[in-house]
Design an enzyme around this catalytic site. Structure first.
Site, PDB file in Angstrom:
ATOM      1  N   CYS A   1       0.869  -1.223   0.000  1.00 46.82           N
ATOM      2  CA  CYS A   1       0.027   0.176   0.029  1.00 46.82           C
ATOM      3  C   CYS A   1       0.889   1.304   0.034  1.00 46.82           C
ATOM      4  O   CYS A   1       2.071   1.259   0.373  1.00 46.82           O
ATOM      5  CB  CYS A   1      -1.017   0.140   1.098  1.00 46.82           C
ATOM      6  SG  CYS A   1      -1.969  -1.160   1.367  1.00 46.82           S
TER       7      CYS A   1
ATOM      8  N   ARG B   1       3.817  -0.404  -4.954  1.00 45.92           N
ATOM      9  CA  ARG B   1       3.495  -1.185  -3.597  1.00 45.92           C
ATOM     10  C   ARG B   1       2.196  -1.649  -3.307  1.00 45.92           C
ATOM     11  O   ARG B   1       1.971  -2.562  -2.334  1.00 45.92           O
ATOM     12  CB  ARG B   1       3.633   0.009  -2.459  1.00 45.92           C
ATOM     13  CG  ARG B   1       4.963   0.657  -2.396  1.00 45.92           C
ATOM     14  CD  ARG B   1       5.094   1.584  -1.456  1.00 45.92           C
ATOM     15  NE  ARG B   1       4.555   1.267  -0.108  1.00 45.92           N
ATOM     16  CZ  ARG B   1       5.554   0.883   0.931  1.00 45.92           C
ATOM     17  NH1 ARG B   1       6.901   1.162   0.589  1.00 45.92           N
ATOM     18  NH2 ARG B   1       5.505   0.292   1.928  1.00 45.92           N
TER      19      ARG B   1
ATOM     20  N   TRP C   1      -3.305  -2.480  -1.521  1.00 47.28           N
ATOM     21  CA  TRP C   1      -3.003  -3.990  -1.631  1.00 47.28           C
ATOM     22  C   TRP C   1      -3.660  -4.666  -0.618  1.00 47.28           C
ATOM     23  O   TRP C   1      -3.651  -4.483   0.803  1.00 47.28           O
ATOM     24  CB  TRP C   1      -1.309  -4.445  -1.323  1.00 47.28           C
ATOM     25  CG  TRP C   1      -1.302  -5.706  -1.762  1.00 47.28           C
ATOM     26  CD1 TRP C   1      -0.827  -6.385  -2.876  1.00 47.28           C
ATOM     27  CD2 TRP C   1      -1.074  -6.780  -0.857  1.00 47.28           C
ATOM     28  NE1 TRP C   1      -0.491  -7.465  -2.715  1.00 47.28           N
ATOM     29  CE2 TRP C   1      -0.682  -7.978  -1.506  1.00 47.28           C
ATOM     30  CE3 TRP C   1      -1.516  -7.090   0.592  1.00 47.28           C
ATOM     31  CZ2 TRP C   1      -0.660  -9.377  -0.940  1.00 47.28           C
ATOM     32  CZ3 TRP C   1      -1.354  -8.155   1.204  1.00 47.28           C
ATOM     33  CH2 TRP C   1      -1.043  -9.462   0.496  1.00 47.28           C
TER      34      TRP C   1
ATOM     35  N   ASN D   1      -1.993   2.345   6.072  1.00 47.54           N
ATOM     36  CA  ASN D   1      -0.987   1.098   5.492  1.00 47.54           C
ATOM     37  C   ASN D   1      -0.915   0.373   6.758  1.00 47.54           C
ATOM     38  O   ASN D   1      -0.734   0.971   7.878  1.00 47.54           O
ATOM     39  CB  ASN D   1       0.311   1.692   5.186  1.00 47.54           C
ATOM     40  CG  ASN D   1       0.340   2.276   3.784  1.00 47.54           C
ATOM     41  OD1 ASN D   1      -0.695   2.049   3.007  1.00 47.54           O
ATOM     42  ND2 ASN D   1       1.492   2.687   3.332  1.00 47.54           N
ATOM     43  N   GLY D   2      -0.990  -0.900   6.763  1.00 46.10           N
ATOM     44  CA  GLY D   2      -0.829  -1.736   7.842  1.00 46.10           C
ATOM     45  C   GLY D   2      -1.934  -2.554   8.205  1.00 46.10           C
ATOM     46  O   GLY D   2      -2.977  -2.650   7.610  1.00 46.10           O
TER      47      GLY D   2
ATOM     48  N   GLU E   1      15.936 -18.827  -7.171  1.00 47.32           N
ATOM     49  CA  GLU E   1      15.770 -17.614  -7.581  1.00 47.32           C
ATOM     50  C   GLU E   1      15.287 -17.658  -8.780  1.00 47.32           C
ATOM     51  O   GLU E   1      14.213 -16.790  -9.136  1.00 47.32           O
ATOM     52  CB  GLU E   1      16.957 -16.601  -7.323  1.00 47.32           C
ATOM     53  CG  GLU E   1      16.837 -14.987  -7.872  1.00 47.32           C
ATOM     54  CD  GLU E   1      15.610 -14.423  -7.109  1.00 47.32           C
ATOM     55  OE1 GLU E   1      15.270 -14.808  -6.132  1.00 47.32           O
ATOM     56  OE2 GLU E   1      15.704 -13.284  -7.810  1.00 47.32           O
TER      57      GLU E   1
ATOM     58  N   LYS F   1      11.588 -16.044  -9.927  1.00 46.05           N
ATOM     59  CA  LYS F   1      11.101 -14.925 -11.174  1.00 46.05           C
ATOM     60  C   LYS F   1      10.218 -15.267 -12.082  1.00 46.05           C
ATOM     61  O   LYS F   1       9.397 -14.739 -12.654  1.00 46.05           O
ATOM     62  CB  LYS F   1      12.664 -14.541 -11.686  1.00 46.05           C
ATOM     63  CG  LYS F   1      13.624 -13.944 -11.013  1.00 46.05           C
ATOM     64  CD  LYS F   1      13.335 -12.370 -10.646  1.00 46.05           C
ATOM     65  CE  LYS F   1      12.643 -12.084  -9.370  1.00 46.05           C
ATOM     66  NZ  LYS F   1      13.300 -12.235  -7.918  1.00 46.05           N
TER      67      LYS F   1
ATOM     68  N   GLU G   1       6.807 -15.563 -10.441  1.00 51.36           N
ATOM     69  CA  GLU G   1       6.257 -14.218 -10.004  1.00 51.36           C
ATOM     70  C   GLU G   1       5.764 -13.383 -11.250  1.00 51.36           C
ATOM     71  O   GLU G   1       4.749 -12.802 -11.039  1.00 51.36           O
ATOM     72  CB  GLU G   1       7.456 -13.237  -9.432  1.00 51.36           C
ATOM     73  CG  GLU G   1       7.636 -13.629  -7.828  1.00 51.36           C
ATOM     74  CD  GLU G   1       8.492 -12.549  -7.605  1.00 51.36           C
ATOM     75  OE1 GLU G   1       8.729 -12.058  -6.393  1.00 51.36           O
ATOM     76  OE2 GLU G   1       9.908 -12.359  -8.081  1.00 51.36           O
TER      77      GLU G   1
ATOM     78  N   HIS H   1      15.642 -37.995  -6.704  1.00 51.19           N
ATOM     79  CA  HIS H   1      14.750 -38.431  -5.724  1.00 51.19           C
ATOM     80  C   HIS H   1      13.387 -37.966  -5.550  1.00 51.19           C
ATOM     81  O   HIS H   1      12.667 -37.805  -4.411  1.00 51.19           O
ATOM     82  CB  HIS H   1      15.456 -37.735  -4.366  1.00 51.19           C
ATOM     83  CG  HIS H   1      16.847 -38.288  -4.256  1.00 51.19           C
ATOM     84  ND1 HIS H   1      17.141 -39.682  -3.923  1.00 51.19           N
ATOM     85  CD2 HIS H   1      17.904 -37.881  -4.327  1.00 51.19           C
ATOM     86  CE1 HIS H   1      18.417 -39.637  -3.935  1.00 51.19           C
ATOM     87  NE2 HIS H   1      18.829 -38.656  -3.999  1.00 51.19           N
TER      88      HIS H   1
ATOM     89  N   LYS I   1       5.551  -4.891  -3.655  1.00 49.85           N
ATOM     90  CA  LYS I   1       7.161  -5.040  -3.539  1.00 49.85           C
ATOM     91  C   LYS I   1       7.792  -5.032  -2.245  1.00 49.85           C
ATOM     92  O   LYS I   1       8.314  -5.699  -2.091  1.00 49.85           O
ATOM     93  CB  LYS I   1       7.309  -3.487  -4.231  1.00 49.85           C
ATOM     94  CG  LYS I   1       9.034  -3.308  -4.274  1.00 49.85           C
ATOM     95  CD  LYS I   1       9.516  -4.183  -5.110  1.00 49.85           C
ATOM     96  CE  LYS I   1      11.032  -3.958  -5.253  1.00 49.85           C
ATOM     97  NZ  LYS I   1      11.715  -4.943  -5.922  1.00 49.85           N
TER      98      LYS I   1
END
Ligand code: G6P
Length: 616
Positions: free
Chosen positions: A2, A27, A74, A100-101, A489, A493, A496, A512, A611
């Site tokens: 947010c 954000r 968000w 925010n929060g 990583e 990527k 995402e 395995h 983000k």
């Protein structure tokens, strides 16, 4: 997570707020809104969806105002609808608030307010907070509306459990805006005849570079001409004016179609920035004054814990290999959100690092606080200067990567790894690394930026490979040793930004279980530079090929052979194996980028992500 921007001054507020929201959109981007003072009441404009939807509404309504608050959301409580978008009003409709929060006890507060006759129009925790502040305002007997508003904010916030960064306005106190923070960042921007509140400096850097990063429990009042910061429970708060060290252009895309691509291409420079002034050839070591630890203290460390989330966690995994290989200090990596609730044994010689690009990730912050509670010394590996994590650690190493706007982290990963290489060099040199080895490592590190540039020149080749595999249903990423975290990583990527299911594994684990998934529709990406496990990787590639799985390999140039087994090969320049993650990750970033573009995905704003994640 947010974004907030508030403005009070002589200019029209709505264009400033819209521009700020666009800069904060990374954000959160499921809805947006603004509330503006217009001399008699509040004009509240809100829209589900991207900022563009709000911009259309603003263009239609043409609000005239010199003060307002705004928000890009968000969703945490309630779906992304117009009704749930911020700002929210109180019962009287005269007060508006952005937040925010998370207000953890919002249900209890909401029930109590309902008994008092309050009616709610959204499902959000934020509307409860707006009503609570409004209730204290309405109940106050103070004749001065400004004082009433400040006291009402203070009275409401002491009843709140959770985290907040807020901005509040009231029609009866049009000359002020009140802000407060606990666990969610809030910055005051100081201008000439105007002031700003923002959750992130990038929203206001076009207007001012002089800012105050508020501390937890600060309550700030801004007017056109000034500001005043108080502690939540009264008394004076510490105020420090800082100068922002990046420009408006640094946080813009320039000629690139996406922030992610721009940030991938910035890596030769961002790594140089991470290394600048930190390599001593004379002593064949790294100079890291920010650690604020003497060589004696560093020599006393017998265990290191690295904690982070997402990409920062993967960088920390590379860090574990680096520190153990180069400095022989036992190191463990923890997912920050797990560390927080575990009871990890530590002692006075344990040193913890928290790794975070934003410096605001709540899980990482919680891990930091938990470690400090146990008396462990905690240092930061952080990008955002003056972020909460940077301020709460006992020192650390800034990565100096510049603003990273693309939600998928790229340059922060390589800068975090570069900085952990410096740390390993320093720790190694005060233990058992020779000056010859130290110097050799320094020379190899200095050569990394040019080698990244050489990989970036292969973008067209990587794009072709991406187009070939863009419509597969899943991908496996395999690597060994230092390149196992790179495989994770690479998979992160891919997930995402392209929404292709992907997972990263140590290559030898293939047999395995993972090999059961191999089939022609599921390509495997092998990170197989020329190192001690190269031949083992080749055997694993053969195993995949024998089962008709397509293979894309990342390999070292000048070592022919791999093209005979892999379907597609991307070559990286030679480098020592300890530095290879700095190179092998680059083709994976480009691969996921071009796959996402080919699939028509919104690269910089992938669905459901944000983000910096400031809720647990
Ligand atoms: C979010 C982002 C990731 C990032 C992670 C940690 O999940 O989407 O890209 O790696 O947070 O962020 P930090 O700012 O702490 O490095």
């Amino acid at each position: 997570m947010c974004g907030i921007i508030g403005y009070i001054g002589n200019r029209q507020a709505s264009p400033i707020l819209l521009d700020g929201l666009r800069r904060l959109e990374y954000r959160g981007y499921d809805s947006a809104g603004m509330a503006l003072q217009n001399g008699k009441d509040l004009q509240v404009l809100r829209r589900a969806g991207r900022i563009d939807n709000l911009a259309l509404l603003v263009a239609e309504k043409k609000p005239q105002s010199h003060a307002g608050i705004s928000h890009t959301r968000w969703a945490t409580h309630g779906a992304p609808t117009d009704e749930n978008a911020h700002p929210h009003r109180d019962q009287s409709g005269k007060l508006a608030l952005v937040h925010n929060g998370v207000i953890e006890n919002y249900q209890t507060l909401r029930d109590a307010l309902k008994l008092d006759g309050h009616l709610f129009t959204s499902e959000t925790d934020t509307e409860v907070l707006a009503h609570l502040v409004g209730k204290y305002y309405d109940e106050s007997s103070d004749a001065d509306p400004v004082q009433r508003l400040i006291s009402a904010v203070q009275s409401a916030l002491v009843r709140v459990k959770g985290t907040y960064g807020i901005a509040v306005i009231h029609t009866e106190a049009p000359e002020v805006m009140v802000g407060a923070r606990l666990g969610s960042p809030l910055v005051v921007g100081l201008g000439e005849g105007e002031h700003f509140l923002a959750s992130d400096v990038s929203a206001i850097v076009a207007h001012t570079k002089d800012v105050i990063y508020l501390n937890d429990y600060d309550v700030v009042t801004i007017t056109k001409s000034g500001f005043d910061v108080k502690h939540l429970e009264g008394g004076i708060a510490k105020v420090l004016v800082s100068r922002v060290d990046f420009t408006e252009e640094d946080a813009e895309m320039g000629d690139f179609p996406h922030f992610m691509l721009k940030e991938i291409y910035e890596q030769p420079q961002s790594i140089q920035n991470a290394l600048r002034g930190r390599l001593s050839r004379d002593e064949a070591t790294a100079v890291l004054g920010g650690l604020q630890m003497s060589p004696q203290e560093l020599r006393g460390i017998d265990r290191i814990i690295l904690a982070g989330c997402g990409t920062a966690y993967h960088a920390a995994m590379v860090g574990e290999y680096l520190i153990e290989t180069l400095a022989r200090v036992p190191t463990e990596v923890e997912i920050a959100s797990e560390f927080r609730y575990r009871n990890v044994p530590t002692d006075k010689n344990t040193l913890q690092f928290v790794v975070s690009q934003s410096g605001e990730t709540i899980d990482t912050l919680a891990a930091l606080r938990e470690a400090k509670r146990k008396g462990i010394k905690v240092l930061g590996i952080v990008n955002n200067v003056a972020s909460t994590i940077a301020r709460e650690t006992d020192g650390g190493i800034y990565i100096h990567a510049g603003p990273e706007i693309g939600v998928a982290a790229t340059k922060s990963f390589t800068s975090q790894v570069a900085v952990m290489t410096l740390l390993s060099l320093l720790l190694g040199r005060i233990r058992n690394m020779s000056s010859t080895d130290g110097l050799e490592l320094i020379e190899e590190m200095e050569a990394i930026p040019d080698k990244i540039t050489a990989i970036l020149k292969q973008a067209d080749h990587i794009k072709e490979i991406a187009n070939k595999y863009a419509h597969v249903e899943g991908m496996l990423f395999m690597g060994r040793q230092m390149n196992y975290p790179v495989a994770m990583e690479g998979a992160l990527k891919m997930k995402e930004i392209s929404y292709i299911y992907a997972s990263g594994h140590p290559s030898a684990e293939l047999k395995h279980g993972v090999i059961a998934l191999v089939k022609p529709e599921l390509p495997s990406v092998f990170i197989a530079p020329h190192d001690a496990v190269f031949e083992k990787n080749i055997s694993n590639i053969e195993e995949v090929k024998a089962r008709k799985g397509p293979v894309i390999a990342v390999a070292t140039e000048g070592h022919p052979g791999i093209e005979k087994v892999a379907d597609d090969v991307i070559y990286i320049p030679r480098c020592p194996s300890v530095l290879s993650p700095l190179l092998t990750v680059i083709p994976l970033q480009l691969l996921s980028y071009y796959v996402a573009v080919a699939r028509g995905c919104d690269v910089d704003k992938p669905r459901n992500l944000a983000k910096s994640v400031t809720v647990e």
